[in-house]
Design an enzyme around this catalytic site. Structure first.
Site, PDB file in Angstrom:
ATOM      1  CD  GLU A 229      -2.795   1.308   2.368  1.00 39.95           C
ATOM      2  OE1 GLU A 229      -2.823   0.422   3.236  1.00 39.95           O
ATOM      3  OE2 GLU A 229      -3.481   2.344   2.404  1.00 39.95           O
TER       4      GLU A 229
ATOM      5  NE  ARG B  87       3.478  -8.102  10.202  1.00 34.23           N
ATOM      6  CZ  ARG B  87       3.362  -7.004   9.428  1.00 34.23           C
ATOM      7  NH1 ARG B  87       4.248  -6.050   9.487  1.00 34.23           N
ATOM      8  NH2 ARG B  87       2.358  -6.866   8.627  1.00 34.23           N
TER       9      ARG B  87
ATOM     10  CE  LYS C  30       3.347   0.045   4.827  1.00 36.30           C
ATOM     11  NZ  LYS C  30       2.506   0.181   3.640  1.00 36.30           N
TER      12      LYS C  30
HETATM   13  P1  ATP Z   1      -0.015  -1.518   6.609  1.00 33.63           P
HETATM   14  O1  ATP Z   1      -0.307  -1.525   8.050  1.00 33.63           O
HETATM   15  O2  ATP Z   1       0.092  -0.158   6.033  1.00 33.63           O
HETATM   16  O3  ATP Z   1      -0.838  -2.478   5.791  1.00 33.63           O
HETATM   17  P2  ATP Z   1       2.152  -3.298   5.932  1.00 33.63           P
HETATM   18  O4  ATP Z   1       3.501  -3.324   6.570  1.00 33.63           O
HETATM   19  O5  ATP Z   1       1.306  -4.512   5.969  1.00 33.63           O
HETATM   20  O6  ATP Z   1       1.473  -2.046   6.578  1.00 33.63           O
HETATM   21  P3  ATP Z   1       1.848  -3.291   3.071  1.00 33.63           P
HETATM   22  O7  ATP Z   1       2.192  -2.215   2.132  1.00 33.63           O
HETATM   23  O8  ATP Z   1       0.435  -3.715   3.168  1.00 33.63           O
HETATM   24  O9  ATP Z   1       2.371  -2.811   4.487  1.00 33.63           O
HETATM   25  O10 ATP Z   1       2.777  -4.535   2.804  1.00 33.63           O
HETATM   26  C1  ATP Z   1       3.046  -5.056   1.552  1.00 33.63           C
HETATM   27  C2  ATP Z   1       3.430  -6.495   1.672  1.00 33.63           C
HETATM   28  O11 ATP Z   1       4.576  -6.643   2.501  1.00 33.63           O
HETATM   29  C3  ATP Z   1       2.319  -7.298   2.289  1.00 33.63           C
HETATM   30  O12 ATP Z   1       2.187  -8.500   1.557  1.00 33.63           O
HETATM   31  C4  ATP Z   1       2.800  -7.564   3.671  1.00 33.63           C
HETATM   32  O13 ATP Z   1       2.310  -8.768   4.156  1.00 33.63           O
HETATM   33  C5  ATP Z   1       4.322  -7.614   3.498  1.00 33.63           C
HETATM   34  N1  ATP Z   1       4.998  -7.214   4.726  1.00 33.63           N
HETATM   35  C6  ATP Z   1       4.793  -6.092   5.432  1.00 33.63           C
HETATM   36  N2  ATP Z   1       5.547  -6.078   6.540  1.00 33.63           N
HETATM   37  C7  ATP Z   1       6.255  -7.230   6.553  1.00 33.63           C
HETATM   38  C8  ATP Z   1       7.213  -7.816   7.438  1.00 33.63           C
HETATM   39  N3  ATP Z   1       7.605  -7.202   8.557  1.00 33.63           N
HETATM   40  N4  ATP Z   1       7.736  -9.018   7.111  1.00 33.63           N
HETATM   41  C9  ATP Z   1       7.362  -9.634   5.989  1.00 33.63           C
HETATM   42  N5  ATP Z   1       6.465  -9.150   5.112  1.00 33.63           N
HETATM   43  C10 ATP Z   1       5.909  -7.961   5.382  1.00 33.63           C
END
Ligand code: ATP
Ligand code: MG
Length: 564
Positions: A41, A266, A276
């Site tokens: 996102e 994660r 974020k």
């Molecule tokens: P938000 O709370 O804004 O959704 P987010 O960290 O999930 O934050 P996204 O942009 O939705 O951010 O993440 C993009 C992709 O990265 C998603 O598939 C998410 O699962 C993966 N991702 C995010 N944070 C991690 C992490 N710490 N480890 C592994 N994958 C991650």
């Protein structure tokens, strides 16, 4: 699947996701296609956790001859921005991955998603609700107590279609109405209790402008977008496991192609935060200089700090994929960059905390050119010459006036070797009469001890780095340390937030003297300052004012501290 034609580094045991995929391939699911996606996102910069997900998704398609899309899940115009889109594109490319022509946006599917919502309404599976978002969450119940049904739940299909069309046409104010799925207010899964599908937001979108004033919720967009793109394996983090029944419900009720969702843990790293929201706070409130501050766990921060894409990919590989949440030690990331730069970075002599050494028996005007290899780990890296003269700088820490026995560096009456040069012996010191600080260390050198001379192999216990005082280039070094003092800054501690654990010493700015071979370096060039650490040229550098970021110290100083 046969492992034998894979490169060596991929002939490891399969992780659980690979096992699932190989099983799907064997069974011919989706014609044995493998198609993944990375779906950020655009509401912030990517961090090392995202890098893990990027490496995983692109790594799987590479391994199984498949494809990976880059798709922006841009459903919330309030928090999103093109600045984030651009940074994400740059970061994924920099990590070394290529989506070819498959760059997509959930906002490209807004019309289709709107149509899917209408399908649900027509089936009597969605309704327009006039309750406020607060009322809706109050009536959702708790995991152990069922929620209560909305008074608007039994509107007719025709009425719902009409209201939904009016919502789209801008007839209502923000928050006046939402579209909800009609599922089960008593479901043990809270996500199934008539979740919101659409909300009214009279806000411009960074791509669709003012074309829309109703926007789909992330949950309504994400799975359908995967379906539209015919993703085979939709890999996401564990918190989405509880959303899966809802995603499956949408796909089934609308009647769409079904990707297979697989959840993994994660990545969490010690001594940093990865949310974020918190990273944005650090930037907005000025705790760091920006998203690319070299102390940030963002990809742009790591890049500016001097990390290489190879080191990050290797890190992602080493940590593997887990099914349970865990915290990875930041030392492992530091280990990966050290390993990489050891093989690649040219060596330079640099003195960070200089003290003058005067060789009393060295000719006043003589300048010799001493030769040293650029990188002992790389035979092709060649050699360099460094000027040597009567007045030098060494590290202040490499001298002690009254040393303990185990101190193998310079001290009165003791000998050390100056790397690639002579053995010297300390004869006396000159101190500032007022402060007592040592200003000059007077030494004699042994002319028989440089390379090619009879005593060149004479052994002494210590070898020091040095620079010639009149030839040295003055540079600025930014010595970074971890951003937080606590292993888990997010951890609950009474009355404290992660900001209470910011490390006040995470940045020290120190002037340094570097051998003249540093001239001509370019932004992001990386060097090993011998005996000190790896340094990368910061983007703020100019040829007159070179600024070095310390990437990492040579040894794991934290591990040593913790053991001692
Ligand atoms: P938000 O709370 O804004 O959704 P987010 O960290 O999930 O934050 P996204 O942009 O939705 O951010 O993440 C993009 C992709 O990265 C998603 O598939 C998410 O699962 C993966 N991702 C995010 N944070 C991690 C992490 N710490 N480890 C592994 N994958 C991650
Ligand atoms: Mg997310």
């Amino acid at each position: 699947m046969n492992n034998s034609n894979l490169p060596d580094d991929e002939k490891r045991a399969l992780n659980f996701i690979e096992e699932i995929i190989e099983d799907d391939i064997r069974r011919g699911v989706n014609d044995s296609r493998v198609h993944t996606r990375f779906p950020p996102e655009p509401n912030g910069y990517l961090h090392i956790g995202h890098a893990k997900s990027i490496c995983l998704n692109f790594g799987l398609s590479k391994r199984y001859n498949g494809k990976t899309n880059l798709r922006f899940d841009d459903t919330n115009p309030v928090k999103e921005d093109v600045e984030y889109v651009d940074s994400i594109i740059e970061d994924v490319k920099w990590l070394g991955f290529d989506w070819n022509d498959r760059l997509y946006y959930a906002s490209d599917y807004f019309e289709q998603l709107y149509g899917f919502a209408r399908v649900l309404i027509e089936k009597g599976k969605a309704y327009v609700c006039d309750m406020s978002v607060d009322q809706i969450s109050e009536t959702r119940g708790t995991p152990t107590r069922p929620g209560s049904e909305s008074p608007y739940r039994n509107r007719t299909v025709a009425e719902n279609l009409d209201l939904f069309a009016q919502m789209r046409a801008g007839k209502f104010a923000d928050g006046a109405k939402v579209l909800r799925a009609k599922i089960d207010m008593a479901s043990p899964n809270m996500h199934m209790r008539d979740p919101i599908l659409y909300r009214i937001l009279h806000t411009s979108h960074h791509r669709t402008g003012d074309a829309w004033c109703v926007y789909p919720m992330y949950d309504f967009a994400h799975g359908q977008s995967d379906s539209i793109e015919r993703i085979t394996h939709s890999i996401c983090t564990l918190e989405f496991e509880v959303h899966r029944p809802l995603y499956d419900w949408f796909i089934r009720e609308i009647g769409l192609y079904a990707p297979r969702q697989i959840e993994f843990a994660r990545l969490n790293l010690s001594y940093t935060v990865m949310s974020k929201r918190k990273l944005l706070e650090l930037v907005k409130d000025g705790y760091v200089s920006g998203w690319d501050d070299p102390r940030m766990p963002t990809i742009s921060g790591l890049r500016r700090r001097g990390f290489t894409p190879e080191s990050i990919r290797n890190f992602a590989d080493i940590i593997g994929v887990a099914k349970r949440d865990n915290v990875i030690d930041t030392s492992l990331l530091e280990y990966c960059i050290r390993e990489d730069l050891n093989k690649r970075a040219k060596r330079l002599m640099a003195v960070i905390n200089p003290v003058k050494v005067i060789l009393d028996n060295y000719p006043d005007d003589l300048v010799e050119q001493m030769e040293s290899v650029n990188n002992p780990e790389d035979e092709t890296s060649g050699k360099r010459k460094m000027p040597f003269s009567k007045t030098l700088f060494i590290e202040r820490d490499d001298f002690m006036e009254d040393p303990p026995n185990k101190f193998f560096r310079l001290a009165p009456g003791r000998e050390v070797r100056l790397k690639a040069a002579y053995i010297i012996r300390c004869e006396s010191v000159v101190k500032d009469p007022v402060t007592g600080i040592i200003e000059e260390i007077h030494c004699t050198y042994d002319p028989q001890t440089k390379s090619g001379m009879p005593d060149s192999n004479r052994k002494v216990k210590g070898t020091l780095h040095w620079v010639s005082a009149s030839h040295a280039v003055d540079v600025v070094t930014r010595l970074y340390d971890r951003l937080f003092t606590k292993e888990n800054p997010d951890g609950n501690e009474e009355g404290k937030t992660y900001k209470d654990f910011l490390n006040p010493e995470s940045l020290r700015i120190v002037a340094a003297k570097v051998e003249p071979n540093v001239a001509g370096c370019k932004i992001l060039d990386k060097f090993q300052f011998e005996r000190i650490g790896y340094f990368s040229v910061d983007k703020d550098s100019t040829p007159q004012n070179i600024i070095f970021n310390r990437v990492v110290q040579l040894k794991d100083s934290w591990a040593r501290l913790e053991k001692s």
